[in-house]
Scaffold this motif. Structure first.
Motif, PDB file in Angstrom:
ATOM      1  N   SER A   1      69.508 -24.236  88.970  1.00 14.97           N
ATOM      2  CA  SER A   1      69.031 -25.324  88.114  1.00 14.97           C
ATOM      3  C   SER A   1      69.174 -26.645  88.843  1.00 14.97           C
ATOM      4  O   SER A   1      69.999 -26.785  89.748  1.00 14.97           O
ATOM      5  CB  SER A   1      69.851 -25.387  86.811  1.00 14.97           C
ATOM      6  OG  SER A   1      69.705 -24.202  86.068  1.00 14.97           O
TER       7      SER A   1
ATOM      8  N   THR B   1      64.922 -24.988  85.862  1.00 17.30           N
ATOM      9  CA  THR B   1      65.795 -23.839  86.109  1.00 17.30           C
ATOM     10  C   THR B   1      64.923 -22.643  86.463  1.00 17.30           C
ATOM     11  O   THR B   1      63.821 -22.483  85.941  1.00 17.30           O
ATOM     12  CB  THR B   1      66.701 -23.556  84.885  1.00 17.30           C
ATOM     13  OG1 THR B   1      67.691 -22.605  85.249  1.00 17.30           O
ATOM     14  CG2 THR B   1      65.939 -23.070  83.687  1.00 17.30           C
TER      15      THR B   1
ATOM     16  N   ARG C   1      64.058 -18.832  86.356  1.00 13.86           N
ATOM     17  CA  ARG C   1      64.269 -17.727  85.423  1.00 13.86           C
ATOM     18  C   ARG C   1      63.575 -16.472  85.929  1.00 13.86           C
ATOM     19  O   ARG C   1      62.591 -16.551  86.665  1.00 13.86           O
ATOM     20  CB  ARG C   1      63.702 -18.074  84.049  1.00 13.86           C
ATOM     21  CG  ARG C   1      64.410 -19.229  83.362  1.00 13.86           C
ATOM     22  CD  ARG C   1      63.820 -19.496  82.004  1.00 13.86           C
ATOM     23  NE  ARG C   1      64.572 -20.532  81.292  1.00 13.86           N
ATOM     24  CZ  ARG C   1      64.226 -20.998  80.113  1.00 13.86           C
ATOM     25  NH1 ARG C   1      63.139 -20.530  79.495  1.00 13.86           N
ATOM     26  NH2 ARG C   1      64.949 -21.928  79.526  1.00 13.86           N
TER      27      ARG C   1
ATOM     28  N   LYS D   1      59.785 -14.402  89.506  1.00 14.62           N
ATOM     29  CA  LYS D   1      60.560 -15.562  89.066  1.00 14.62           C
ATOM     30  C   LYS D   1      59.601 -16.699  88.725  1.00 14.62           C
ATOM     31  O   LYS D   1      58.502 -16.788  89.268  1.00 14.62           O
ATOM     32  CB  LYS D   1      61.504 -16.044  90.179  1.00 14.62           C
ATOM     33  CG  LYS D   1      62.490 -15.011  90.667  1.00 14.62           C
ATOM     34  CD  LYS D   1      63.741 -15.067  89.875  1.00 14.62           C
ATOM     35  CE  LYS D   1      64.773 -14.096  90.434  1.00 14.62           C
ATOM     36  NZ  LYS D   1      65.912 -13.969  89.587  1.00 14.62           N
TER      37      LYS D   1
ATOM     38  N   TYR E   1      61.320 -23.141  84.733  1.00 11.69           N
ATOM     39  CA  TYR E   1      61.146 -23.707  83.407  1.00 11.69           C
ATOM     40  C   TYR E   1      61.655 -25.148  83.439  1.00 11.69           C
ATOM     41  O   TYR E   1      62.769 -25.407  83.897  1.00 11.69           O
ATOM     42  CB  TYR E   1      61.923 -22.893  82.364  1.00 11.69           C
ATOM     43  CG  TYR E   1      61.792 -23.482  80.985  1.00 11.69           C
ATOM     44  CD1 TYR E   1      60.685 -23.192  80.199  1.00 11.69           C
ATOM     45  CD2 TYR E   1      62.742 -24.373  80.499  1.00 11.69           C
ATOM     46  CE1 TYR E   1      60.544 -23.762  78.944  1.00 11.69           C
ATOM     47  CE2 TYR E   1      62.602 -24.945  79.245  1.00 11.69           C
ATOM     48  CZ  TYR E   1      61.502 -24.647  78.475  1.00 11.69           C
ATOM     49  OH  TYR E   1      61.351 -25.224  77.243  1.00 11.69           O
TER      50      TYR E   1
END
Length: 152
Positions: free
Chosen positions: A51, A69, A71, A81, A84
């Motif tokens: 993050s 970040t 995710r 991946k 966000y």
């Protein structure tokens, strides 16, 4: 204007900004409780290597923030991946000056350096100012969440 990573000492201001985000979203979602609401784990966003929480300072005063970040994506997606973006907040005095765009650009660059090519965020469809700002940054509407609220 100075863009930089958030530090633990920024927490009091960031907690105020979090309440600002919540207050701004209440008109778009009447289901948000009146008190005791938090959205973010700010210390984790500052310490998590996946993050990045950025702030913008003007004359030593934090006036904006946002995070990205990484995710894990749904198994049905082509990408494993994605990134966000969230907690996009600009002090009222500095809105309309391209501050949010600076943060969005920095967060996307951070993700790209980690080989992320897919970026997502949530915005209330009724928040047309925010929708326009994100469209200007290159985001496009993808999913519309709908709700049915039955009276008790």
């Amino acid at each position: 204007m100075k863009l930089r990573e958030a530090r633990p000492g920024d927490l009091p201001v960031l907690l105020e900004f979090e309440q600002g985000v919540i207050d701004e979203e209440r008109p778009f979602n009447p289901a948000i409780r009146d008190a005791g609401v938090t959205y973010y784990d700010l210390p984790k966003l500052m310490s998590d290597p996946d993050s990045n929480l950025q702030v913008i300072e003007v004359d030593g005063r934090i006036v904006a923030c946002g995070y990205v970040t990484i995710r894990t994506s749904k198994a049905t997606f082509q990408h494993e991946k994605h990134a966000y973006l969230g907690f996009m907040y600009v002090d009222r005095e500095f809105r309309g000056q391209g501050v949010n765009q600076q943060i969005v650009d920095a967060l996307i660059e951070w993700g790209k350096r980690r080989d992320i090519n897919d970026f997502y965020l949530d915005v209330y469809s009724g928040n047309q100012a925010a929708v326009r700002a994100y469209e200007k940054a290159g985001f496009q509407p993808l999913v519309t969440e709908m709700v049915l609220r039955l009276e008790h």
